[in-house]
Design a protein around this motif. Structure first.
Motif, mmCIF file in Angstrom:
data_model
loop_
_atom_site.group_PDB
_atom_site.id
_atom_site.type_symbol
_atom_site.label_atom_id
_atom_site.label_comp_id
_atom_site.label_asym_id
_atom_site.label_seq_id
_atom_site.Cartn_x
_atom_site.Cartn_y
_atom_site.Cartn_z
ATOM 1 N N ILE A 279 21.767 33.951 42.176
ATOM 2 C CA ILE A 279 22.141 32.543 42.045
ATOM 3 C C ILE A 279 21.756 32.075 40.645
ATOM 4 N N GLY A 280 22.683 31.415 39.989
ATOM 5 C CA GLY A 280 22.447 30.926 38.639
ATOM 6 C C GLY A 280 23.042 31.797 37.557
ATOM 7 N N ASP A 281 23.516 32.994 37.908
ATOM 8 C CA ASP A 281 24.152 33.865 36.915
ATOM 9 C C ASP A 281 25.464 33.260 36.443
ATOM 10 N N LEU A 282 25.739 33.416 35.172
ATOM 11 C CA LEU A 282 27.045 33.048 34.636
ATOM 12 C C LEU A 282 27.916 34.288 34.656
ATOM 13 N N VAL A 283 29.093 34.153 35.222
ATOM 14 C CA VAL A 283 30.006 35.284 35.336
ATOM 15 C C VAL A 283 31.382 34.890 34.823
ATOM 16 N N THR A 284 32.165 35.889 34.519
ATOM 17 C CA THR A 284 33.565 35.690 34.157
ATOM 18 C C THR A 284 34.393 36.674 34.969
ATOM 19 N N LEU A 285 35.670 36.459 34.950
ATOM 20 C CA LEU A 285 36.590 37.353 35.638
ATOM 21 C C LEU A 285 36.759 38.623 34.820
ATOM 22 N N LYS A 286 36.659 39.775 35.476
ATOM 23 C CA LYS A 286 36.866 41.045 34.776
ATOM 24 C C LYS A 286 38.305 41.149 34.299
ATOM 25 N N LYS A 287 38.492 41.908 33.261
ATOM 26 C CA LYS A 287 39.852 42.226 32.825
ATOM 27 C C LYS A 287 40.464 43.167 33.860
ATOM 28 N N ALA A 288 41.754 43.116 34.011
ATOM 29 C CA ALA A 288 42.435 43.888 35.053
ATOM 30 C C ALA A 288 42.159 45.385 34.934
ATOM 31 N N LYS A 289 42.005 45.885 33.729
ATOM 32 C CA LYS A 289 41.780 47.320 33.555
ATOM 33 C C LYS A 289 40.363 47.741 33.935
ATOM 34 N N ASP A 290 39.428 46.786 34.071
ATOM 35 C CA ASP A 290 38.023 47.097 34.313
ATOM 36 C C ASP A 290 37.617 47.158 35.775
ATOM 37 N N PHE A 291 38.413 46.611 36.679
ATOM 38 C CA PHE A 291 37.979 46.664 38.069
ATOM 39 C C PHE A 291 38.644 47.822 38.792
ATOM 40 N N PRO A 292 38.012 48.283 39.881
ATOM 41 C CA PRO A 292 38.488 49.473 40.584
ATOM 42 C C PRO A 292 39.921 49.319 41.081
ATOM 43 N N ASP A 293 40.558 50.437 41.243
ATOM 44 C CA ASP A 293 41.949 50.459 41.702
ATOM 45 C C ASP A 293 42.060 49.851 43.088
#
Length: 87
Positions: A5-19
């Motif tokens: 809780i409290g972490d700043l996150v962003t959306l991964k690039k499409a090539k970086d997340f698992p298939d």
């Protein structure tokens, strides 16, 4: 990856997340999520221990997103932040 809780996150690039199996539904979901979030930083406000999802605050509203679509945005650890505050 487990977030706190409290972490700043962003959306991964499409090539970086698992298939996701290449399904059209997964592609459409990610594109809709990308349009909604638009590379904005998101704040983790709740995590689920039994699930791989987190509740994030983005643009003033809450959204539940699977952790495989998220990556950490604040790369400064607490010791570095403490040293930075001393300056």
């Amino acid at each position: 990856m487990q977030f706190k809780i409290g972490d700043l996150v962003t959306l991964k690039k499409a090539k970086d997340f698992p298939d996701c199996g290449g399904s059209l539904v997964a592609v459409k979901f990610y594109n809709r999520l990308l349009v909604e979030c638009q590379d904005k930083p998101m704040l983790i406000i709740k995590t689920f221990d039994n699930d791989n999802s987190s509740v994030v605050l983005v643009s003033g509203y809450r959204k539940v997103i699977n952790n495989k679509f998220l990556e950490i945005a604040n790369i400064i650890d607490s010791e570095e932040l403490h040293e930075f505050k001393k300056i």
